[in-house]
Scaffold this active site. Structure first.
Site, PDB file in Angstrom:
ATOM      1  N   LEU A 146      28.242  42.824 101.888  1.00 46.49           N
ATOM      2  CA  LEU A 146      29.707  42.215 101.907  1.00 46.49           C
ATOM      3  C   LEU A 146      30.483  43.205 102.052  1.00 46.49           C
ATOM      4  CD1 LEU A 146      28.967  40.219  98.506  1.00 46.49           C
ATOM      5  CD2 LEU A 146      29.358  39.195 100.797  1.00 46.49           C
ATOM      6  N   HIS A 147      31.397  43.230 102.742  1.00 43.29           N
ATOM      7  CA  HIS A 147      32.543  44.189 103.221  1.00 43.29           C
ATOM      8  C   HIS A 147      33.814  43.534 103.585  1.00 43.29           C
ATOM      9  CE1 HIS A 147      31.491  43.574 107.351  1.00 43.29           C
ATOM     10  NE2 HIS A 147      32.351  43.957 107.639  1.00 43.29           N
ATOM     11  N   ARG A 148      34.030  42.335 103.693  1.00 48.60           N
ATOM     12  CA  ARG A 148      35.149  41.582 104.345  1.00 48.60           C
ATOM     13  C   ARG A 148      36.277  42.027 103.223  1.00 48.60           C
ATOM     14  NH1 ARG A 148      34.908  41.133 109.354  1.00 48.60           N
ATOM     15  NH2 ARG A 148      32.864  40.389 109.866  1.00 48.60           N
ATOM     16  N   ARG A 150      33.793  50.537 102.103  1.00 55.31           N
ATOM     17  CA  ARG A 150      34.857  49.919 101.526  1.00 55.31           C
ATOM     18  C   ARG A 150      34.726  49.218 100.392  1.00 55.31           C
ATOM     19  NH1 ARG A 150      39.514  46.776 103.307  1.00 55.31           N
ATOM     20  NH2 ARG A 150      39.618  47.257 105.467  1.00 55.31           N
ATOM     21  N   ASP A 208      28.674  38.517 104.582  1.00 57.61           N
ATOM     22  CA  ASP A 208      30.169  38.099 105.266  1.00 57.61           C
ATOM     23  C   ASP A 208      30.156  39.021 106.591  1.00 57.61           C
ATOM     24  OD1 ASP A 208      30.745  40.668 104.701  1.00 57.61           O
ATOM     25  OD2 ASP A 208      32.112  40.297 102.972  1.00 57.61           O
TER      26      ASP A 208
END
Ligand code: UD1
Length: 373
Positions: free
Chosen positions: A215-217, A250, A292
């Site tokens: 997950l990074h969005r 992130r 994501d």
């Protein structure tokens, strides 16, 4: 002897597996030519959008990508700052090198910035992975896709829906070339190494007995409430089945900023970003992938591993209509994961032209358009 000069651009992690097969096919093309025959001179420009060793270097090593001829060292920053660095750096490169083509891949800021430079300097631009649309302009990638495709001269598409999107937007039909998914070229090239990567043993995982999460969005990780809710759901899930999650820089930064757990707990492994082959191995062997990432949706589809995408939309609809992917939301996450865990271990089919020969078809189009065949 004529030499057609191509600058191939890569900037961020998901670009590297897309440029690698094309660079290999170009090298083979040149090696198979008579010494004085016309050639394709390819230069690799790394914009430096991603720069950590585990976000960049490891991919060059595993994918056998030659060292970049030029690194613009753009680094991180706001969208404007990062894009501006790439614009000014790449303009200088194009002034010096005077390429015939700029080849860009994917939808990151580097893709859009280098397209803009090429288009303004009258250099032909080819976009690999053209035509994908989420129709969600809150995603920075959607803006990048729209700008890139509006300006590019050759639109190389991975799936039939991408061509339809481009036609609807008024792209000239003869610009659109349906070549398939170049990510799958790299996947097939690296499958033996992925299967012998030893990552399952290293993480003490059994095939089909873990959930692989990435997950990074910004929409998932930049707001505290969203990230906290996701983390609570994952922690709960780890009581049923081990959860493995390499943490994007992130996401790690946000976890730390928000005071959320960023270290592994029992059956909830929070790792540093993984290399390409280890990630492929986890995708093939996971019981369920939760992500994501655009690339993971496609890789899971290829392996027919059930995939849940934590987003309201996807620019890769074939992964849902043909492949193993389903969209999910934070509120529905526990129920959807549960359902996937009860369902078949493999689902869906592989979309047309995801066959390992996309780079070959791409090169053929570039050669034809350069009168080099
Ligand atoms: C970028 C792409 C996204 C892609 C993702 C894959 C854009 C708009 N976004 O998002 O489409 O899915 O890459 O990873 O182009 N950082 C590091 N080390 C690095 C790179 C980044 O620590 O090597 C950190 C920095 O704090 C940076 C943050 O990660 O500010 C975000 O990096 P950035 O390139 O802006 O966007 P990504 O979220 O990586």
């Amino acid at each position: 002897m004529k030499a057609v000069k191509i600058i191939v651009v890569a900037g961020a992690r998901p670009n590297f597996m897309k440029v690698s097969p094309l660079l290999k096919r170009i090298a083979e093309f040149n090696a198979g030519r008579e010494a004085n025959a016309d050639r394709l001179a390819a230069l690799l420009v790394h914009t430096g959008q991603h720069y950590d060793a585990n976000m960049s270097e490891v991919f060059f090593r595993e994918l056998g990508i030659p060292q970049p001829d030029i690194n613009l060292g753009a680094g991180s920053g706001s969208h404007a700052v990062q894009t501006a660095h790439i614009l000014t750096g790449f303009e200088t490169v194009c002034e010096t090198e005077k390429p015939d083509w700029v080849v860009v891949v994917g939808d990151v800021n580097s893709t859009m910035a280098c397209t803009l430079v090429g288009a303004k300097m009258g250099i032909r631009v080819a976009h690999i992975e053209a035509g994908l649309r989420s129709y969600d302009r809150t995603m920075p990638e959607e803006i990048n896709r729209l700008v890139t495709d509006a300006l590019a001269d050759m639109l190389l598409t991975p799936s039939a829906d991408a061509g339809e999107n481009l036609l609807r937007e008024g792209a000239a039909p003869d610009k659109i070339k349906f070549v398939g998914n170049i990510m799958i070229d790299s996947l097939l090239d690296n499958l033996p190494q992925a299967r012998s990567s030893g990552i399952l043993a290293r993480l003490k995982l059994e095939p089909s007995r873990f959930v692989y999460v990435t997950l990074h969005r910004p929409a998932n990780v930049d707001e505290r409430d969203n990230l906290a809710a996701i983390w609570t759901a994952l922690k709960r899930l780890s009581r049923t089945i081990p959860v493995v999650c390499p943490v994007h820089p992130r996401t790690r930064k946000k976890l730390e900023d928000f005071g959320l757990p960023s270290r592994s707990e029992e059956h909830f492994a929070l790792l540093e970003p993984l290399g390409y082959q280890a990630s492929l191995c986890l995708t093939e062997n996971a019981r369920v992938v939760l992500t994501d990432s655009g690339g993971l949706q496609e890789e899971a589809t290829f392996f027919r591993t059930p995939c849940l995408t934590l987003r309201p939309n996807t620019e890769r609809p074939v992964t849902v209509t043909i492949g193993s992917n389903r969209l999910t939301q934070i509120e529905r996450l526990p129920a959807d994961v549960d359902e996937a865990l009860q369902g078949p271990e493999r689902r869906g089919q592989i979309p047309p032209l995801w066959d390992g020969r996309t780079a070959e078809r791409t090169l053929r189009h570039l050669l034809e358009a350069s009168s080099l065949c």
